[in-house]
Design an enzyme around this catalytic site. Sequence first.
Site, PDB file in Angstrom:
ATOM      1  N   GLY A  74      42.976  24.962  39.937  1.00 19.37           N
ATOM      2  CA  GLY A  74      43.552  25.634  38.780  1.00 19.37           C
ATOM      3  C   GLY A  74      45.026  25.877  38.993  1.00 19.37           C
ATOM      4  CB  ALA A  75      47.308  27.785  39.821  1.00 19.98           C
ATOM      5  CD  GLU A 132      47.783  30.297  47.663  1.00 19.20           C
ATOM      6  OE1 GLU A 132      47.208  30.456  48.751  1.00 19.20           O
ATOM      7  OE2 GLU A 132      47.236  29.742  46.681  1.00 19.20           O
ATOM      8  CG  HIS A 146      44.091  33.958  41.835  1.00 20.96           C
ATOM      9  ND1 HIS A 146      42.762  34.184  42.117  1.00 20.96           N
ATOM     10  CD2 HIS A 146      44.525  33.122  42.820  1.00 20.96           C
ATOM     11  CE1 HIS A 146      42.431  33.542  43.225  1.00 20.96           C
ATOM     12  NE2 HIS A 146      43.488  32.883  43.667  1.00 20.96           N
ATOM     13  CD  GLU A 147      47.196  30.571  42.201  1.00 19.60           C
ATOM     14  OE1 GLU A 147      47.609  30.520  43.383  1.00 19.60           O
ATOM     15  OE2 GLU A 147      46.016  30.306  41.894  1.00 19.60           O
ATOM     16  CG  HIS A 168      47.357  33.725  46.600  1.00 26.03           C
ATOM     17  ND1 HIS A 168      46.506  34.146  47.593  1.00 26.03           N
ATOM     18  CD2 HIS A 168      46.599  32.960  45.759  1.00 26.03           C
ATOM     19  CE1 HIS A 168      45.296  33.661  47.364  1.00 26.03           C
ATOM     20  NE2 HIS A 168      45.321  32.959  46.258  1.00 26.03           N
ATOM     21  CD  GLU A 205      42.320  31.518  47.586  1.00 26.76           C
ATOM     22  OE1 GLU A 205      42.363  32.052  46.455  1.00 26.76           O
ATOM     23  OE2 GLU A 205      43.166  30.687  47.960  1.00 26.76           O
TER      24      GLU A 205
END
Length: 861
Positions: free
Chosen positions: A275-276, A278, A309-310, A313, A332
């Site tokens: 999805g992506a 970091e 989310h990223e 990180h 995670e």
Amino acid sequence: MASFLARENLTREEASVRAGLLSPAGAEPITIAAVIDLRDAKDLQTSTFPVTTTITFACSTPGAETFVDFINAGVDEVVLNGTALDLAEHVGPARIRLPELKAHNTVVITGHARYSSSGEGMHRYQDPADQQIYLYTQYEPADARRVIACFEQPDLKAKFDFTLIGPDDWVLASNMEPVRRSQSTAGSVEVKFGTTALMSSYITTLLAGPYAEFTDSHGSIPLALYCRQSLRDRFDHERLFRWTKLGLDFFEEYFDYPYPWGKYDQAFVPEYNLGAMENPGLVTFNDRLVFEPGATHTEWESLATVLMHEMSHMWFGDLVTMRWWDDLWLKESFADYMGTLAVVEAVPEFASAWVSFAVRRKAWAYEQDQLPTTHPIVADIPDLEAAKQNFDGITYAKGASVLKQLVAYVGPAAFQEASRQYFKKHAWGNTTLRNFLTELSSASGRNMSQWAQDWLTTCGVQSLAIRDGHVEQSGTDPCSGAQSLRPHTLKVGVFDTGTSPYLRVGTHEVTLESAKTAIPGFSSRASVLTLPNDEDLTYAKISFADTELSSVLTGVTEDELANATIWAGLWNMVRDAELPAVSYIKTALELLPQLQPITLFTAVNNNIITALERYVVPCDRGNASSAVAQNLLQMLPALSQEEQMTAAKTIVAAAQCTDLADQWLEELLQTPVGEKLGSVTSTDGLRWSALTAFARQGAATEEELASFRAQRPNTATEVGFAMACAAIPTPEAKEAAWQRIFSGTLSNELLSATITGFQCAEPELLQAYHDQYLSWIGPAWEQHSIGIATRMVAGLFPRTLDSRLGDDHVNPVVLKTQAWLEEHPDAPQALRRIVTEELDQARRTLRVLRVAAPYPGPYSI
């Protein structure tokens, strides 16, 4: 020695020895300077690019030997401390030996690396919309070595200096800002980037291509966004910049630690495996997240959650990094939890994001945690192949769910304070579970060792039930076979089923530390629904019996999160063969208009699709699909615009097994992209799903599909065309798809699309191919990268199961697969894990089908 130099699968033991050798106390940090030459990247006949890497490092034991990781396409020269090494003796396809080290060392490695079409390393993509070439890197967990020479393990952090040479009309970017841009040769430039802070190799990154660029700033932090030129007109950069600023403010305040990486760029790139990712200073996203017109609230919320989310990180994972992949959860799980928390608290339009977490992320965790390959949140990861397989629902979603329970257990303030102290003490370093528990114990005033033992080092999901005024927990740890009891801080909700919707009439806080405990202040009375795990605070399955099951199958509560918890429980009951899939579908069709927010409405629609594909008996699949299509078509006019977009995707999926929606599909295909059919916006993705449905029915030829392909050349069209062609139900189409799958010419996304289309067929058409499955998986694993091989092995497992061929004890697919596992104990563990998981899913499907009932017609409800 040759096999050692060819070995890509770094072990934890090797990494530990190397870290001990190259991390002497008081030594200067490792530095890695790399010059990557992409001047020929536009020439698709050129498969490699030159790269020169210079590494300086200390050694605690002069005279010792180590190795550098470099999965290369050829090495021209290796110079160690001024001496050229014999390439035949010291260089292999994956490793380079460095003998007779000194206290301080410099090695210069000149060679070539390969362009990738698998999403691993330096991925190269030609946009079908305008033929432009785009490149980006993706490394996690260990693919920086596909581009540069490095020490590919998270605890050997280094300072990186990157120089990119490429076309002068391209964007060239990396983790840091450029410090020098100069002419290289005619039509090309050389861009040198600033030296990074200490970071692990897997979060370094490079970006190259004619990307559209948007810039902004937030205080002293420069911001940039990138996407392909063909996506520029629909790229909502203003929305993304707004979310980015909200997120930076939230995390800087929450962690009491300023953003540590200088700039904050975000690039949306094609054919991304994740999805992506970091990468500090340059986060990369899958550009499927650049939505087509008509995107729903659910899709935007999902993107916002990924973005947060990223961003989390940047602290959890980048600033402080796990020592080895055993503690992957240290980044995670935290990012999954913090991403949702940030969206709920910082982005006003997504205040109900915990609903999505309950029905989407937790559903993934519950599924993963019931596989025979489940593992503790703190996992045992002996090597990189195991690490690659561990980016799963345990590490992400179960870990995040357990963190939500942890916050309920110790309190939000203690969790926040522990996080703040963790970053202050361990910034730029590597940690293990013990380091975080130390801070958590200090902040909460509790010894967290037993809590961590109960939650982080055990396996499996427990069940909660209400009996006689008590909350009871039950479960078995599948890893040890022992009874599983965990401490749960939870709430029990009570709802009046005599109202519509059911009104909350009570909430009871419960601390469950044994097999059962009394609910304080609880009194039983008629016409109530009692909901364990109200507010979804803990991680456990719930199910319903008798009158409570009747209540949840006929009505909804006034509370969105309560409804999400209920429907998560119902879906678990379907998967556990406690509720027939057709009963779930029928109830869903009756209650869908009442299921809010849109994220819950979407999750239930997605479960309807899965139920049709996997949990409805094949002989009744057409009947159930017809019911779904017809009911949703009748329902469409009364739904909101976003609900109509969601329902449309379910109708199209159901249309693979029924022709009842064909007229509507025809009208959709006649509606130009961007225009509306009712309130449904016509998109490339939706149109190609419709064409795949027609192809699956045998109602579309490859020539007709090619005509649609020519109308709108773009990425969605290429993916849709590949899937639709492979779905045509003829022996010739299936053989052509099979040959494409094994040709080695398909990129990662086209491979997956072709496999998905190929699997769209009745069992008889695929029988000969399924019979071959176990004969080719071993060679495929050896011949392809782990990313491509995983797509092939998982995607082509024989999933179209017919309960008439026996239950999970005698079905031929089950028996043959079990025999292969018994006969191949020495097969790569990552391969065995995939086969084991697919076998378990097949067994579960057969158990569900065994209790299935026909769809209770008529179609109209």
